[in-house]
Design an enzyme around this catalytic site. Structure first.
Site, PDB file in Angstrom:
ATOM      1  CD  GLU A 194      41.603 -16.545 -36.550  1.00 30.68           C
ATOM      2  OE1 GLU A 194      42.679 -17.286 -35.362  1.00 30.68           O
ATOM      3  OE2 GLU A 194      42.455 -17.017 -37.423  1.00 30.68           O
ATOM      4  CD  GLU A 222      46.103 -39.724 -19.425  1.00 31.53           C
ATOM      5  OE1 GLU A 222      46.340 -40.871 -20.334  1.00 31.53           O
ATOM      6  OE2 GLU A 222      44.332 -40.002 -18.898  1.00 31.53           O
ATOM      7  CG  HIS A 232      48.598 -45.754 -17.542  1.00 33.43           C
ATOM      8  ND1 HIS A 232      49.342 -44.368 -16.683  1.00 33.43           N
ATOM      9  CD2 HIS A 232      47.750 -45.673 -17.037  1.00 33.43           C
ATOM     10  CE1 HIS A 232      48.364 -43.920 -16.145  1.00 33.43           C
ATOM     11  NE2 HIS A 232      46.950 -44.188 -16.629  1.00 33.43           N
TER      12      HIS A 232
END
Length: 341
Positions: free
Chosen positions: A228, A196, A109
């Site tokens: 749901e 993110e 990263h």
């Protein structure tokens, strides 16, 4: 113009053979890279701090484990498989004093390099190999003969071999099986943080919570709200992952499709896009990075408080009970509010 996608034929492990690959850290990405590279026939050592809980784990997997400083001294290519928050102090203490001309620093990263919390000398190569998936998936896909798509980038290239080394590393972890795209440290860092914050983690969890709370406040049972707004999300995301948004829509009912295309844009509307643009500007300007650095330098107080508040939400209690009724689901224990490495 579409980005070039590199595959197995574009990379060769010869750029890593006869070299020592040092992985600093044995967490999510570290263990996956180490194991995949080892299985690709390359020489891998693991660098860990004294007393690390990962030492027996790495030993059990057949790795020679040495101190972080010793790994840097011995390594030709050194991967910082450490959290962004840990990299600056480890770099100053163990890495910088042991770097030598011709070595390569590798990141998964770009945060530390792009925001200059780590500033390497000009006589070392600095590259990025960033799989687009968590470490356990990188490892599992490799063992199944597959791979996780990855990004590569070159920040410094005094050797003129940096890109070839990055592609070789990507091949060694199985990424070239799925496809590798070249980017920059800047682009990878800023898009990764944006994703993110606004979609993958922040946007998704806030949307789930908002939907759950809306149903509860309207008097519906929490179990119904959980199924749901949270449980079924994986089914939809899997369909999108496998065949795109249109493919997902092909698999759902006409009623669901109509609700999707008419109501979705009203929920995620221009005001949301405006706030997304603000979030992106904060990332690009370094405002987010400065705030995050200040947060971890001052003891994670707000960070830990927000995580604890989330853990205490009723959706977590309802979910834990409902998941216990499904023994086939993989269980993950949440131990404290800060991740262990």
């Amino acid at each position: 113009m579409p980005a070039k996608v590199y595959s197995d034929n574009d990379a060769t492990l010869s750029h890593l053979q006869h070299k020592t690959l040092a992985i600093l850290g044995f967490g999510s990405q570290g263990h996956a890279h180490a194991l995949n590279l080892k299985d690709s026939g390359l020489n891998v050592i693991v660098g860990l701090y004294e007393g690390s809980k990962s030492i027996p784990v790495a030993n059990e997997k057949g790795f020679e484990v040495v101190s972080t400083a010793e790994a840097v001294r011995r390594g030709d290519v050194i991967m910082l498989a450490l959290p962004d928050t840990k990299q600056p102090s480890v770099y100053q203490r163990d890495i910088a004093p042991n770097l030598a001309k011709g070595k390569t620093l590798l990141f998964s990263h770009g945060f530390s390099i792009h925001f200059k919390t780590v500033v390497p000398p000009k006589n070392v190569d600095v590259i990025l190999v960033a799989p687009k998936g968590p470490g356990h998936i990188v490892r599992r896909q490799f063992t199944e003969g597959k791979g996780v798509p990855s990004l590569i980038a070159v920040y410094q290239n005094p050797s003129k071999q940096a890109k070839k080394v990055a592609l070789a590393w990507a091949k060694g972890i199985g990424a070239t099986r799925a496809g590798v795209i070249e980017t920059s440290f800047k682009e990878e860092t800023e898009t990764d943080l944006f994703g993110e914050q606004t979609v993958l983690c922040g946007g998704t969890t806030a949307l789930i919570m908002a939907g759950y709370e809306t149903l509860i406040e309207a008097g519906y049972q929490p179990e119904m709200a959980y199924f749901e707004c949270l449980h079924e999300l994986k089914l939809i995301v899997d369909l999108i992952n496998e065949s795109g948004i249109s493919g997902m829509r092909f698999s759902i009912s006409e009623t669901a499709k109509w609700g999707d295309v008419t109501m979705g844009p009203k929920i995620i509307d221009a005001s949301v896009r405006k706030r997304m643009k603000t979030a992106l500007k904060d990332i690009q300007s370094g405002k987010f990075a400065k705030g995050w650095v200040k947060e971890y330098q001052t003891g994670y107080k707000r960070y830990n408080g927000l995580l604890k508040k989330g853990q205490n939400h009723s959706i977590e209690k309802v979910g834990a009970r409902l998941r216990s009724l499904m023994p086939w689901m993989k269980k993950h224990s949440v131990k404290g509010v800060q991740a262990a490495y």
